[in-house]
Structure formats: C-alpha cells, structure tokens
Design a protein around this motif. Structure first.
Motif, PDB file in Angstrom:
ATOM      1  N   ASP A   1     -19.345  -6.785   4.239  1.00  0.00           N
ATOM      2  CA  ASP A   1     -18.311  -7.545   3.880  1.00  0.00           C
ATOM      3  C   ASP A   1     -17.662  -6.446   2.843  1.00  0.00           C
ATOM      4  N   VAL A   2     -18.427  -5.978   1.914  1.00  0.00           N
ATOM      5  CA  VAL A   2     -17.865  -4.985   1.012  1.00  0.00           C
ATOM      6  C   VAL A   2     -17.248  -3.858   1.831  1.00  0.00           C
ATOM      7  N   ILE A   3     -17.873  -3.164   2.617  1.00  0.00           N
ATOM      8  CA  ILE A   3     -17.704  -1.984   3.453  1.00  0.00           C
ATOM      9  C   ILE A   3     -16.518  -2.333   4.358  1.00  0.00           C
ATOM     10  N   GLU A   4     -16.253  -3.515   4.836  1.00  0.00           N
ATOM     11  CA  GLU A   4     -15.245  -3.837   5.654  1.00  0.00           C
ATOM     12  C   GLU A   4     -13.939  -3.686   4.795  1.00  0.00           C
ATOM     13  N   ALA A   5     -14.058  -4.535   3.740  1.00  0.00           N
ATOM     14  CA  ALA A   5     -12.930  -4.590   2.909  1.00  0.00           C
ATOM     15  C   ALA A   5     -12.436  -3.036   2.289  1.00  0.00           C
ATOM     16  N   VAL A   6     -13.459  -2.280   1.914  1.00  0.00           N
ATOM     17  CA  VAL A   6     -13.234  -0.817   1.607  1.00  0.00           C
ATOM     18  C   VAL A   6     -12.576  -0.125   2.714  1.00  0.00           C
ATOM     19  N   MET A   7     -12.912  -0.283   3.924  1.00  0.00           N
ATOM     20  CA  MET A   7     -12.242   0.237   5.138  1.00  0.00           C
ATOM     21  C   MET A   7     -10.776  -0.158   5.164  1.00  0.00           C
ATOM     22  N   GLN A   8     -10.881  -1.616   5.008  1.00  0.00           N
ATOM     23  CA  GLN A   8      -9.570  -2.136   5.235  1.00  0.00           C
ATOM     24  C   GLN A   8      -8.387  -1.567   4.380  1.00  0.00           C
ATOM     25  N   VAL A   9      -8.941  -1.328   2.909  1.00  0.00           N
ATOM     26  CA  VAL A   9      -8.086  -0.544   2.115  1.00  0.00           C
ATOM     27  C   VAL A   9      -7.590   0.834   2.619  1.00  0.00           C
ATOM     28  N   ALA A  10      -8.541   1.682   3.182  1.00  0.00           N
ATOM     29  CA  ALA A  10      -8.395   3.163   3.605  1.00  0.00           C
ATOM     30  C   ALA A  10      -7.267   2.851   4.784  1.00  0.00           C
ATOM     31  N   LEU A  11      -7.271   1.794   5.667  1.00  0.00           N
ATOM     32  CA  LEU A  11      -6.260   1.527   6.492  1.00  0.00           C
ATOM     33  C   LEU A  11      -5.127   1.478   5.984  1.00  0.00           C
ATOM     34  N   LEU A  12      -4.686   0.555   5.108  1.00  0.00           N
ATOM     35  CA  LEU A  12      -3.579   0.228   4.421  1.00  0.00           C
ATOM     36  C   LEU A  12      -3.035   1.389   3.715  1.00  0.00           C
ATOM     37  N   GLU A  13      -4.007   2.272   3.220  1.00  0.00           N
ATOM     38  CA  GLU A  13      -3.393   3.321   2.358  1.00  0.00           C
ATOM     39  C   GLU A  13      -2.881   4.334   3.583  1.00  0.00           C
ATOM     40  N   GLN A  14      -3.637   4.534   4.657  1.00  0.00           N
ATOM     41  CA  GLN A  14      -2.982   5.255   5.728  1.00  0.00           C
ATOM     42  C   GLN A  14      -1.695   4.756   6.299  1.00  0.00           C
ATOM     43  N   ASN A  15      -1.642   3.357   6.339  1.00  0.00           N
ATOM     44  CA  ASN A  15      -0.478   2.776   6.783  1.00  0.00           C
ATOM     45  C   ASN A  15       0.513   2.996   5.848  1.00  0.00           C
ATOM     46  N   LEU A  16       0.552   2.799   4.763  1.00  0.00           N
ATOM     47  CA  LEU A  16       1.599   3.100   3.619  1.00  0.00           C
ATOM     48  C   LEU A  16       1.816   4.628   3.658  1.00  0.00           C
ATOM     49  N   GLU A  17       1.024   5.470   3.986  1.00  0.00           N
ATOM     50  CA  GLU A  17       1.242   6.926   4.031  1.00  0.00           C
ATOM     51  C   GLU A  17       2.462   7.072   4.922  1.00  0.00           C
ATOM     52  N   LYS A  18       1.911   6.556   6.247  1.00  0.00           N
ATOM     53  CA  LYS A  18       2.818   6.544   7.405  1.00  0.00           C
ATOM     54  C   LYS A  18       4.133   5.967   7.258  1.00  0.00           C
ATOM     55  N   LEU A  19       4.210   4.626   6.672  1.00  0.00           N
ATOM     56  CA  LEU A  19       5.617   4.228   6.231  1.00  0.00           C
ATOM     57  C   LEU A  19       6.579   5.146   5.367  1.00  0.00           C
ATOM     58  N   LEU A  20       5.823   5.592   4.488  1.00  0.00           N
ATOM     59  CA  LEU A  20       6.755   6.591   3.598  1.00  0.00           C
ATOM     60  C   LEU A  20       6.950   7.771   4.379  1.00  0.00           C
ATOM     61  N   GLN A  21       6.489   8.200   5.425  1.00  0.00           N
ATOM     62  CA  GLN A  21       7.014   9.170   6.154  1.00  0.00           C
ATOM     63  C   GLN A  21       8.316   8.814   6.906  1.00  0.00           C
ATOM     64  N   ALA A  22       7.972   7.463   7.248  1.00  0.00           N
ATOM     65  CA  ALA A  22       9.271   6.925   8.227  1.00  0.00           C
ATOM     66  C   ALA A  22      10.278   6.672   7.182  1.00  0.00           C
ATOM     67  N   GLN A  23      10.118   6.187   6.128  1.00  0.00           N
ATOM     68  CA  GLN A  23      10.954   5.906   5.102  1.00  0.00           C
ATOM     69  C   GLN A  23      11.890   7.322   4.913  1.00  0.00           C
ATOM     70  N   ASP A  24      11.023   8.280   4.644  1.00  0.00           N
ATOM     71  CA  ASP A  24      11.618   9.983   4.354  1.00  0.00           C
ATOM     72  C   ASP A  24      12.533  10.134   5.483  1.00  0.00           C
ATOM     73  N   LEU A  25      11.911   9.767   6.652  1.00  0.00           N
ATOM     74  CA  LEU A  25      12.916  10.217   7.723  1.00  0.00           C
ATOM     75  C   LEU A  25      14.178   9.323   8.066  1.00  0.00           C
ATOM     76  N   VAL A  26      14.281   8.151   7.484  1.00  0.00           N
ATOM     77  CA  VAL A  26      15.093   7.301   7.404  1.00  0.00           C
ATOM     78  C   VAL A  26      16.321   7.612   6.672  1.00  0.00           C
ATOM     79  N   ASP A  27      15.693   8.087   5.284  1.00  0.00           N
ATOM     80  CA  ASP A  27      16.526   8.542   4.272  1.00  0.00           C
ATOM     81  C   ASP A  27      17.339   9.713   4.498  1.00  0.00           C
ATOM     82  N   ARG A  28      16.834  10.738   5.295  1.00  0.00           N
ATOM     83  CA  ARG A  28      17.421  12.119   5.417  1.00  0.00           C
ATOM     84  C   ARG A  28      18.401  11.606   6.781  1.00  0.00           C
TER      85      ARG A  28
END
Length: 481
Positions: A178-205
């Motif tokens: 349970d703990v491992i899955e929750a930790v890995m979901q955090v890692a996925l969401l952090e990666q997702n946030l990073e990709k969204l911020l990259q997309a946001q940077d693209l939209v801003d430009r």
C-alpha cells in the motif's frame, strides 16, 4: 445413595440411564465433515500446474526491507500476542481437565486451645492432622471424553495461532505494498506536474507571440492547479498508509515513508495444487474441524453423565492433646468409602446439558461448512483475479506506451499550431490516467497474489516470508512465542 452391592438397584439404574441417553438424536460427524463436494480441480482455467512450489516475488526483486518489517510485526503485533495467550490458556485448561482423572488429596493440620476468662489459663488443647484422597473411576469413559475434547481444543487454538501468524505476514506485506503504491503514485503525479508545467511554458510562449488564445492559458493553468491539488492529496495518502503499517508492526505512527520505493515484480504462477489439499493445509479449516471433534466429545461426555458414577474416597486422621500425639501411628484412624451415585431427580439438568451439547455440535459443523466454503470461494476468486489482472496489465502496458507517444506528438503539433489546446489537454489526461491505472493493476496483482497464497494455505512461516521477499535465507522470528 445406593449401596454398591445392591445388584437389583444397579441393574435398574443402568437400564434407566441407557434408556435416557438413547433418546437423544445421533449425528454422524464423519459424514457431516464430508458434506462439501470437493471438485477434482480448480474451476478457474488457464492456471498451469508444473511445480510443487508456489512462486511469490521474482528473485531479482529488491525487497530486503520486507523481511525485517514482517518479522517485526510477528514480534510486536498485539493481536498475535493475544492469540498466543489463548494457546497458553488452552494448554492450562487441558491440564486442569486431565487432572480430573487423577487421584486428588489434601492434608490439614489444626490446633486449638480453650479456657475461661476467670482463671486465664487454658483448660485443654488439641492438635489434629487429617488427610484425604479421592478418585473417580471412569467407568463409562466420561472423563476420557473430557480430556479428548480439551486436546482438540488445544489443537484448534494452535491452528488459530498458525493462521493468525500467516494472516499477519500477509497483511503486513500488503500494507507495505500500500505504501509503495502510494509513493509511486506521488512520483507519477510529480512527473505529470512537470510535463504540465512544460506544456504551460509552451502555451505562455505562444501566447506572448500572439499565437495562442487566452482560453489556452486558462485551460492549462486549470490543469496545473488540479495536478498540484492531486499531488498534495496523494502525499497525504502516503502518510496515512505508512501510519497504518507502523501500527500493524507495533511502531509509533510517524507517517514517514521512504520516497524511493518501487513495487517488486511477480514470477509466473506455477502451481496451485488441487482442492483436496486445501482441507489439509489451511490452519483455519483444521481449527474448525478440531472444534467439531471437541464438540462431539463434549456431547459424548454429557450423555455419559447420565450414567451412574463411582467415586472412591479415603481419609486418615490423628489427634491428641500434645503435638507429638499426631506423629504416633497408634493414634491413626482411617476410612475408605466407595459410592455409586445415579442422579434421578435433577430438574432435567443433565438431559438439558445433552441438548445444549447437541446444539453446540451442530453449530460447530455449520461453522466448519462455512469455513470450507469461504476458503474455496477465496481461492477461486483469487485464481480468477490472477488471470484477469495479468491481462489488464498487458493491455494497460500497451496503452501507456501509446499514450506517452501520443503526448509527444501532441506537444509537437500544438507548438506548430496543428492541434488546439483541448486536444493537447485530453492527450495529457489520457497519459496520466493510463499510467496510474497500470500502477494500480500491478499493485492489485501483488495484493491478490498474497491473498492467493494465504487462501491456498501457504507454506511454513519461514518459507512464506522468504517467498514474499524473494530470498532463501532463514528468518528468525517468534522466539518469544
């Protein structure tokens, strides 16, 4: 009280006792224990049996912490300690029951003095020593039935403890996953946030160049804010799951989890045995069966209590005005008495006890049936889930691969103005959704494999922990129990 030498009375009482006992309905325990029709093989298809060893985690899995965690749970878990104490109590109760078949005795030493208040001196004094022995002849085997029932109760309690250990090992591993899955979901969401911020940077430009609309900015900002909220919520989930695990293993619930955790891989399920083995391996089934046997012995004892009982007692006593008198063998007085007692009027208490034990036996048989059927249900469900989850994982692996590639193409095409913001947002949502779903399926497969191992009766505890951790090193645990 009836004289032992009265043959007429003895015959009459014995006949009445046997008539009373024969009025109770009879249950064939062996037939009742076989009332579940066991299939020749498990009904879930496509499970290949080629080896006697049930694989657990892949040997290349780095799960060194799991051995320590499971062992700590076995040492510190309060529920397991309670189960161990039940076994100790059951063993003590068996000793008490067996003691009823032995000779009992007591020894009493007494002294007295008396006088009057006027003279202030004693008129006389007396010393006494009394001893007694008692023994009940187990003519009908009632005491033997009580001992057999106590023995079966001890076996049932021992099986309960074995199953509690196995269940605790399984639950501890699952809560760790349970703990491992929750930790890995955090890692996925952090990666997702990073990709969204990259997309946001693209939209801003693009917006700064006047190519993108303000709605594009609002849409991507909404997605970024939502992603941050989901990340915070998932981080809270990690803390809660870690605290659950810590309480389970008897540690303070700090909620602090290692952020660098990954789910172990699973080997292919090689062997599940045959259904008849389940009745021999699962401790909870054996415990239910032992309780049926114990209830049957209790019923036999209750019926035999309707027969006459023979008790033999003996006593000795010595007394005198001086303490030396009680050591004089010439002053010894002894007696031996034998009594055969047949209850005639007891307010139907003994016959009602027979009825109570019949009901208890029938209840234990029903519990046995329920336990067996639940065990078969758990196994069949876990076998079915083993196949369906494996198939889901195969399909989701493909879906994640396609979703990642689609996101790369969508970002490239959006930068060139070939697709709108909604198309990009949908592609990114599909990607994170597919990644999260794949992680959940892998996690559910681990939980299900643990359930399947438990449903099939597992192995001995040391082998079980080693299978979970993918190691072959001996584990030292339960020394205190």
């Amino acid at each position: 009280m009836i004289n032992v030498g009265s043959k007429g009375y003895k015959a009459l009482l014995l006949g009445c006792s046997m008539l009373i006992a024969s009025c109770a309905p009879q249950l064939n325990v062996d037939d009742q224990l076989d009332m579940v029709a066991t299939p020749a093989s498990w009904q879930s298809a496509d499970i290949v049996s080629v080896d006697d060893q049930l694989s657990w985690l892949s040997n290349d899995s780095d799960m060194a912490d799991l051995t320590e965690i499971v062992t700590k749970a076995l040492d510190n878990n309060p529920d397991l300690r309670i189960s161990a104490n039940r076994l100790r109590t059951s063993l003590a109760q068996q000793s008490i029951t067996d003691g009823a078949r032995s000779i009992t005795g007591d020894l009493t030493l007494g002294a007295s003095r008396n006088g009057d208040f006027e003279s202030g001196t004693p008129d006389n004094q007396n010393f006494s020593l009394r001893g007694g022995l008692a023994w009940e002849a187990d003519i009908w085997g009632r005491l033997a039935s009580n001992s057999a029932s106590a023995e079966q109760s001890v076996r049932a309690t021992k099986n309960d403890l074995d199953y509690a250990r196995m269940s605790l090992a399984t639950r501890t591993a699952q809560r760790y996953f349970d703990v491992i899955e929750a930790v890995m979901q955090v890692a996925l969401l952090e990666q997702n946030l990073e990709k969204l911020l990259q997309a946001q940077d693209l939209v801003d430009r693009r917006y700064d160049r006047g190519i993108a609309d303000v709605l594009d900015m609002l849409q991507i900002q909404t997605n970024v804010a939502t992603a941050k909220s989901n990340l915070a919520n998932q981080q809270q989930t990690v803390i809660q799951r870690m605290r659950t695990l810590e309480v389970l293993i008897g540690s303070y619930p700090s909620g602090k989890a290692d952020g660098d955790l990954t789910l172990p891989s699973l080997d292919t399920l090689m062997n599940t045995g045959i259904p008849t083995n389940l009745l021999e391996k699962r401790p909870d089934i054996m415990a239910a069966k032992n309780r049926v046997l114990a209830a049957n012995y209790n019923l036999e004892s209750a019926k035999k209590a309707l027969y006459p009982s023979l008790r033999v007692s003996g006593s000795t006593s010595m007394s005198g005005s001086e303490i030396s008198d009680i050591a004089d063998i010439d002053e010894l007085v002894w007696s031996v008495v034998g009594n055969m007692v047949q209850p005639i009027l007891d307010g139907t208490r003994r016959r009602s006890q027979v009825v109570i034990n019949e009901v208890a036996l029938d209840t234990s048989l029903a519990n046995y049936l329920k336990t067996v059927l639940n065990a078969y249900q758990e196994t069949e469900n876990a076998l079915t889930a083993e196949m369906t989850l494996a198939e889901q994982e195969r399909h989701l692996t493909i879906a994640v691969d396609r979703a990642v590639y689609s996101e790369e193409r969508a970002l490239d095409q959006y930068s060139k103005g070939l697709v709108d913001i909604l198309s990009l947002v949908n592609v990114q949502r599909n990607r994170i959704s597919s990644q999260q779903s794949l992680l959940r399926v892998k996690y559910r497969r681990l939980l299900n494999r643990a359930d399947l191992h438990l449903a099939l009766g597992g192995e001995n505890l040391e082998t079980y922990i080693n299978q979970m951790t993918g190691t072959n090193e001996p584990v030292n645990n339960q020394g205190s129990l």
